[in-house]
Design a protein around this motif. Structure first.
Motif: not given
Length: 163
Positions: A19-46
């Protein structure tokens, strides 16, 4: 190691929650969770912003064989050759025709990329009789070190095949 695993480890080292990382990046906690589980990949700027926040390099997040600072991590073959560099070793390698050659004693002078500069010791008392050869690392099958009067053999083939 995957991007997701590296991201999770780096985040935990910084004592940040998803949640803290998501807040700093301006995304949801779920987005960070998907990135960490390799279910999705962040954009280059992220990825660039994450690297700054987590104090790692983008190369570390995106590539294997790179440490947190973006420097290449030594492979097992490189570590073995560094250990052998400058020391007398028994070397077995394959010639271009596929025939194995064993040289009683050699000195690995240096190595770079896929090649080793090897001095084949033919006569210790007459170093001018020694031959210097450039050998592809992929041709080396064994390196035998002398340790405490005993020969210790390391098979390079198994290490190289592991890549």
């Amino acid at each position: 190691m995957s991007l997701g695993n590296k991201l999770a480890e780096a985040r935990k080292r910084q004592n940040l929650t998803q949640e803290q990382l998501a807040e700093r990046l301006g995304v949801t906690r779920q987005a960070v969770s998907r990135w960490e589980s390799d279910a999705a990949y962040p954009e280059t700027d992220k990825i660039v912003r994450m690297a700054q926040i987590l104090e790692v390099s983008c190369d570390y997040l995106l590539q294997d064989g790179v440490d947190e600072k973006g420097k290449p991590v030594a492979s097992p073959v490189t570590r073995l050759l560094k250990q052998a560099q400058g020391k007398r070793v028994k070397l077995t390698f394959y010639e271009s025709d596929g025939m194995p050659v064993a040289h009683d004693w050699c000195v690995i002078q240096d190595f770079d990329g896929g090649w080793a500069n090897v001095e084949v010791v033919r006569n210790q008392k007459k170093p001018e009789k020694n031959e210097v050869r450039l050998i592809p690392l992929s041709a080396i099958s064994t390196i035998t070190f002398l340790k405490d009067g005993e020969a210790v053999r390391h098979s390079v083939i198994n290490i190289v095949d592991g890549f």
